[in-house]
Design a protein around this motif. Structure first.
Motif, PDB file in Angstrom:
ATOM      1  N   ASP A  16       1.420  -1.429   0.022  1.00 51.92           N
ATOM      2  CA  ASP A  16      -0.014  -0.115  -0.262  1.00 51.92           C
ATOM      3  C   ASP A  16       1.001   1.173  -0.426  1.00 51.92           C
ATOM      4  OD1 ASP A  16      -2.453  -1.765   0.038  1.00 51.92           O
ATOM      5  OD2 ASP A  16      -2.614  -0.882   1.868  1.00 51.92           O
ATOM      6  N   PRO A  21       0.040   6.201  -5.663  1.00 50.98           N
ATOM      7  CA  PRO A  21       0.551   6.571  -6.315  1.00 50.98           C
ATOM      8  C   PRO A  21       0.090   7.869  -5.178  1.00 50.98           C
ATOM      9  CG  PRO A  21      -2.080   6.073  -6.878  1.00 50.98           C
ATOM     10  CD  PRO A  21      -1.741   5.282  -5.836  1.00 50.98           C
ATOM     11  N   VAL A  28      -5.864   6.023 -11.173  1.00 53.64           N
ATOM     12  CA  VAL A  28      -6.422   5.680 -12.701  1.00 53.64           C
ATOM     13  C   VAL A  28      -7.977   5.628 -11.607  1.00 53.64           C
ATOM     14  CG1 VAL A  28      -6.552   3.441 -13.853  1.00 53.64           C
ATOM     15  CG2 VAL A  28      -4.284   4.432 -13.085  1.00 53.64           C
ATOM     16  N   ASP A 109      -9.381   8.156   9.236  1.00 58.08           N
ATOM     17  CA  ASP A 109      -9.837   6.398   9.056  1.00 58.08           C
ATOM     18  C   ASP A 109     -10.543   5.610   9.740  1.00 58.08           C
ATOM     19  OD1 ASP A 109     -10.410   5.097   7.076  1.00 58.08           O
ATOM     20  OD2 ASP A 109      -8.332   4.047   7.433  1.00 58.08           O
ATOM     21  N   TYR A 180     -13.385  -1.139  -9.409  1.00 56.81           N
ATOM     22  CA  TYR A 180     -13.049  -0.179 -10.952  1.00 56.81           C
ATOM     23  C   TYR A 180     -12.989  -1.523 -11.517  1.00 56.81           C
ATOM     24  CZ  TYR A 180      -9.999   3.252  -8.064  1.00 56.81           C
ATOM     25  OH  TYR A 180      -9.999   4.115  -7.525  1.00 56.81           O
TER      26      TYR A 180
END
Ligand code: ATP
Length: 331
Positions: A16, A21, A28, A109, A180
Motif C-alpha cells: 500500500d 500514487p 487511475v 480513517d 474499478y
C-alpha cells in the motif's frame, strides 16, 4: 501516525505504501470524483480558504487513503493521519487538533468508529475551528475555549450509514468510491509492474485484473504474489499461464474470490441451506467477526449477484450455487 521518511504513508500492507500514487494525476479511474475534487481545490486555493471537509465512503482498498494523501500533496500542505478506532476519548483527538496548521489536512480513517463524546468535539472543530475543553470536574470545572487554525478534515468510512446525521452534514463534499473496471485495474497493474521493475504483458495483467474483485489493493497484492511465484518458479518470467498458476495456488478463483469468500458461500449453502441466514450466525459458524464479513467479504458478493440481503437475512443466489458447483436445493 505521520508520514514515514520517504514521504509514503503507511498502509495496510507494505505494498500500500510503496505502490500508492503520490499525485492525483497518477491515480487511475474515479474520473468524476477527481474532476469534482480538482474544482473544489482550485476554488479554495483561489479564494485563499481551506478546502471544505470531505467524506469518502466505499468498500476497503478502493482509494480512500490514497485520496487523503494526494489531496494535501496537490495543495502543498501537510497531513496528519488518525484512525477512528484510536480516538477513544476527547484527549486522544486534542493533539491532532492543536497540531493543525493553517490549511492543512487531518485525515480520520474509519471515522464511523469515533465514539459520540469525541464526535461532539469534531462538530465545533469542523464548523467554527474551535473547541471547548472542560478542565477539572464538579464545581471546579472550567471551560477553556481553544481557537484552531482553519483546516480540512478528510474522513473515510466503509459504513456511511453508521455516521450520525450531524457529523455527516458537516462534510461539504461527500464522495462515494465505486468499483474499478478490469481495464482500470489492468492499467494499475501495468503502472505498478513498472515501479517494481518487472515485465508484465497484457494477457497477464488482465488475468490479475479479472481476479482482483474490482479492487486496486487486491490487484497490487496479487501482482506481488505473481512476481514472487514467477521469480521462484519461472526465472522471473510472467505470462498468462504462470499468472493463472500463481493465483490458483493461493486459492484465488477466476472471479477473484479467495478462500474466505468461498468459505462464506460454502457455509451459507451447507449449514444454512442457502439462507436466509443472519450475519451473526454465519460469522459465528465461520469463527470470524461480523464486521470483517460485512466490510470485506459481502460487498463484492452482493455486487457480483452471488448473494442477496433480504429482510430475513443473507441468501445465496442461483449464480452462487453454479459458481460453487453445488446443486440448487429443491424448493
Ligand atoms: P481502507 O478502507 O482499507 O483503508 P482505502 O480505500 O483507503 O482502503 P487505499 O489504501 O487508498 O484504500 O488503496 C489501496 C492501494 O490501492 C493503494 O496503496 C494504491 O496502491 C492502490 N490504489 C487505490 N486507488 C488507486 C487509484 N485510483 N489508482 C491507482 N492505485 C490505486
Amino acid at each position: 501516525v505521520s508520514e514515514d521518511p520517504e514521504g509514503q504513508v503507511p498502509g495496510r500492507s507494505e505494498a500500500d505504501g510503496r505502490l500508492r500514487p503520490r499525485r492525483m494525476d497518477e491515480m487511475v479511474g474515479q474520473k468524476d470524483v477527481i474532476e469534482r475534487l480538482k474544482i473544489a481545490i482550485d476554488a479554495a486555493q483561489s479564494r485563499g480558504e481551506p478546502l471544505g471537509h470531505i467524506l469518502f465512503d466505499g468498500p476497503p482498498g478502493l482509494g480512500k487513503t490514497t485520496f487523503a494523501t494526494v489531496i494535501p500533496a496537490e495543495m502543498n500542505t501537510s497531513v496528519q493521519m488518525a484512525n477512528g478506532a484510536g480516538l477513544r476519548a476527547p484527549k486522544d483527538l486534542l493533539p491532532y487538533l492543536t497540531n493543525v496548521s493553517e490549511g492543512s489536512v487531518l485525515f480520520i480513517d474509519e471515522i464511523h468508529r469515533v465514539p459520540k463524546a469525541v464526535e461532539e468535539y469534531l462538530y465545533t472543530a469542523m464548523e467554527d475551528f474551535r473547541i471547548d475543553v472542560v478542565l477539572g470536574d464538579g464545581v471546579n470545572a472550567r471551560t477553556l475555549n481553544l481557537e484552531l487554525k482553519p483546516f480540512t478534515l478528510i474522513g473515510a468510512t466503509t459504513r456511511a450509514g453508521m455516521l450520525s446525521a450531524p457529523l455527516r452534514d458537516r462534510f461539504q463534499i461527500r464522495e462515494h468510491l465505486g468499483w474499478y473496471t478490469p481495464q482500470e485495474l489492468a492499467e494499475i497493474v501495468h503502472r505498478n509492474a513498472k515501479k517494481l521493475s518487472i515485465e508484465v504483458d497484457d494477457a497477464s495483467a488482465s488475468v490479475i485484473a479479472d481476479r482482483s474483485r474490482s479492487t486496486p489493493r487486491l490487484a497490487n497484492n496479487r501482482l506481488l504474489w505473481v512476481r514472487d511465484y514467477a521469480q521462484s518458479k519461472a526465472g522471473g518470467k510472467v505470462d498468462r499461464e504462470i499468472t493463472r498458476a500463481a493465483l490458483d495456488m493461493i486459492g484465488i478463483d477466476h472471479l477473484g474470490l479467495d478462500k474466505q469468500d468461498r468459505n462464506y458461500l460454502d457455509t451459507l449453502m451447507r449449514v444454512f441451506l442457502g439462507g436466509p441466514a443472519g450475519l451473526d450466525a454465519i460469522a459465528h459458524t465461520m469463527n470470524v467477526s461480523g464486521d470483517t464479513l460485512e466490510d470485506e467479504v459481502e460487498p463484492f458478493l452482493l455486487r457480483s449477484e452471488l448473494l442477496v440481503r433480504t429482510r430475513r437475512g443473507r441468501l445465496a443466489t442461483p449464480n452462487a450455487y453454479e459458481h460453487m458447483r453445488r446443486p440448487l436445493p429443491a424448493s
